[in-house]
Write an enzyme that holds these catalytic residues in place. Sequence first.
Site, PDB file in Angstrom:
ATOM      1  N   THR A  13       0.833  -1.493  -0.132  1.00 43.74           N
ATOM      2  CA  THR A  13      -0.217  -0.022   0.182  1.00 43.74           C
ATOM      3  C   THR A  13       0.770   1.204   0.056  1.00 43.74           C
ATOM      4  O   THR A  13       0.561   2.340  -0.838  1.00 43.74           O
ATOM      5  CB  THR A  13      -1.049   0.074   1.143  1.00 43.74           C
ATOM      6  N   VAL A  14       1.744   1.321   1.082  1.00 40.49           N
ATOM      7  CA  VAL A  14       2.774   2.518   1.235  1.00 40.49           C
ATOM      8  C   VAL A  14       3.600   2.583  -0.178  1.00 40.49           C
ATOM      9  O   VAL A  14       3.689   3.769  -0.853  1.00 40.49           O
ATOM     10  CB  VAL A  14       3.411   2.665   2.368  1.00 40.49           C
ATOM     11  N   LYS A 104       7.364   1.932  11.752  1.00 37.68           N
ATOM     12  CA  LYS A 104       7.329   2.436  13.145  1.00 37.68           C
ATOM     13  C   LYS A 104       7.765   1.487  14.302  1.00 37.68           C
ATOM     14  O   LYS A 104       8.695   1.878  14.892  1.00 37.68           O
ATOM     15  CB  LYS A 104       5.892   2.810  13.587  1.00 37.68           C
ATOM     16  N   GLU A 128       8.418  10.940   9.052  1.00 41.53           N
ATOM     17  CA  GLU A 128       7.064  11.578   9.284  1.00 41.53           C
ATOM     18  C   GLU A 128       5.946  10.520   9.181  1.00 41.53           C
ATOM     19  O   GLU A 128       5.176  10.610   9.826  1.00 41.53           O
ATOM     20  CB  GLU A 128       6.863  12.497   8.346  1.00 41.53           C
ATOM     21  N   VAL A 131       4.377   8.007  12.312  1.00 41.37           N
ATOM     22  CA  VAL A 131       3.501   8.381  13.072  1.00 41.37           C
ATOM     23  C   VAL A 131       2.355   9.044  12.618  1.00 41.37           C
ATOM     24  O   VAL A 131       2.379  10.112  11.790  1.00 41.37           O
ATOM     25  CB  VAL A 131       3.946   9.388  14.249  1.00 41.37           C
ATOM     26  N   ILE A 135      -0.793  12.985   8.886  1.00 43.08           N
ATOM     27  CA  ILE A 135      -0.701  14.174   9.879  1.00 43.08           C
ATOM     28  C   ILE A 135       0.819  14.828   9.934  1.00 43.08           C
ATOM     29  O   ILE A 135       1.467  13.970  10.452  1.00 43.08           O
ATOM     30  CB  ILE A 135      -1.411  13.813  11.002  1.00 43.08           C
ATOM     31  N   GLY A 186      -6.752  -1.361   3.039  1.00 42.88           N
ATOM     32  CA  GLY A 186      -5.147  -1.248   3.521  1.00 42.88           C
ATOM     33  C   GLY A 186      -4.607  -0.250   4.587  1.00 42.88           C
ATOM     34  O   GLY A 186      -3.836   0.106   4.696  1.00 42.88           O
ATOM     35  N   LYS A 204       4.419   4.210  17.955  1.00 36.72           N
ATOM     36  CA  LYS A 204       4.263   5.591  17.534  1.00 36.72           C
ATOM     37  C   LYS A 204       4.395   6.429  18.600  1.00 36.72           C
ATOM     38  O   LYS A 204       4.946   7.438  18.559  1.00 36.72           O
ATOM     39  CB  LYS A 204       2.999   5.652  16.863  1.00 36.72           C
ATOM     40  N   GLY A 301      -3.404   4.472   5.127  1.00 42.74           N
ATOM     41  CA  GLY A 301      -4.029   4.276   3.725  1.00 42.74           C
ATOM     42  C   GLY A 301      -3.179   4.802   2.787  1.00 42.74           C
ATOM     43  O   GLY A 301      -2.051   5.656   3.281  1.00 42.74           O
TER      44      GLY A 301
HETATM   45  N1  HSE Z   1      -1.827   0.113  10.601  1.00 45.13           N
HETATM   46  C1  HSE Z   1      -1.671   1.459  10.666  1.00 45.13           C
HETATM   47  C2  HSE Z   1      -2.728   2.136  11.206  1.00 45.13           C
HETATM   48  C3  HSE Z   1      -0.963   2.075   9.492  1.00 45.13           C
HETATM   49  O1  HSE Z   1      -3.663   1.265  11.149  1.00 45.13           O
HETATM   50  O2  HSE Z   1      -2.655   3.125  11.970  1.00 45.13           O
HETATM   51  C4  HSE Z   1      -0.758   3.579   9.600  1.00 45.13           C
HETATM   52  O3  HSE Z   1       0.488   3.485  10.435  1.00 45.13           O
END
Ligand code: HSE
Length: 412
Positions: A13-14, A104, A128, A131, A135, A186, A204, A301
């Site tokens: 996804t990322v 993370k 960035e 976390v 944002i 995702g 985080k 996402g």
């Molecule tokens: N699985 C993590 C979440 C993805 O749902 O926050 C983003 O760090």
Amino acid sequence: MSVIKVAILGFGTVGEGVYKTIHSHAQELEGVLGSKVEVAAVLIRNKQKKRNIDEDVLITSDFNEILSLPQLDVVVEAIVDKEPTFTFLKQAIRRGSHIITANKEMFAHHGNELLELAESHKVSVGFEATVAGGIPVIQTLRQLLNVNRVGTVQGILNGTSNFILTEMREKKQSFAAALRLAQEKGYAEADPTNDVEGFDAFYKTMILSRIAFGKEPNWQNVEREGITSITRELIETAEKLGLRFKHIASISKIGSQINAAVKPTLVGKSHPFYGVEGVENAVNVHSDIVGRITLQGPGAGMFPTASAVIEDLVYVCQNQLSNKNFTNITEACDGEKKGNEKELWLIQGLSKNDNNPLITWVAQATDETAIIQASREEIEKLINQQKATCYFQIIGEYEKEIKNKEVTLAVL
Ligand code: HSE
């Protein structure tokens, strides 16, 4: 015109979101950096899988091939697990590349080592995306910490958990169905245990703690609880009381001590987290000059996370000093004291007939559930004496809301 060459490790996804955004925002990147940004290589695990990647991009499952590229300016890491990721990133730094990570778990464990290594090789580290998804919380905290002294940071840091809690309340979905949907969209980790048991939010929180306070609490002393104990019945009971369950991380500094907890907590209508719904995350920072600020936005996402990585791409290409405000920060101010004062709790299994001197009854919610006022120590005593089965803290201005009769309760 010079070119910035990027390798992307992982095409989930990322990784895919970063690849697409480098193409869709090529002009903006070139505008701000004065150079074209090109994806030179993508590290994948399964070579057979079909992917929409340009033909001139090296697609490989051997990281050494990427390290051997004649030019490699930035390595973007979007895979999971601590290893081999940590090793890859150390190799990339030693080769002279800037690194950006969205991992993370790895960064909470090895962030300090990576930052030190990067400093000695005069390259930058972007994190960035580790976390709160899209944002820009790391950069905002860094900016805020130039002069402000931070006392308390609270956050909804796991998009999957917040999404599940919202689905269970709004659509009366089961936990399992809501989790499945979070996976399809995702949001969830490859192993969603990290999301629903609070590990992801814990990592985080530790990263945020280092940014805000320059250090972390002892990991063993951090209360960590996920959302798996939150039933639909509990959510409905809370809703009737004008309360919502949120999975909240909090960190504060009292004197030289950092206290942190990550757990399901109840918030009333006046709390800034009450309306943070679905995959949204939020971070509330209390610092001495500005007071209280809340940042809110998508926490997981493809594109929200890609946005954080792309902002980091600009940051590292400008070769910002990564260690700034990570180890040397302004003094923190004292956070809100959570001593042994009375707080509000939603508690299950406690009988009012017990006439327990430890607590003050505020309201009976159902036969099984009540709101009480007690200190943390007193609550723990009740649980140890098996007089109650479970409890959740209520934070914010809920007491005032009750007094203002904003909620209809059978106040005892
Ligand atoms: N699985 C993590 C979440 C993805 O749902 O926050 C983003 O760090």
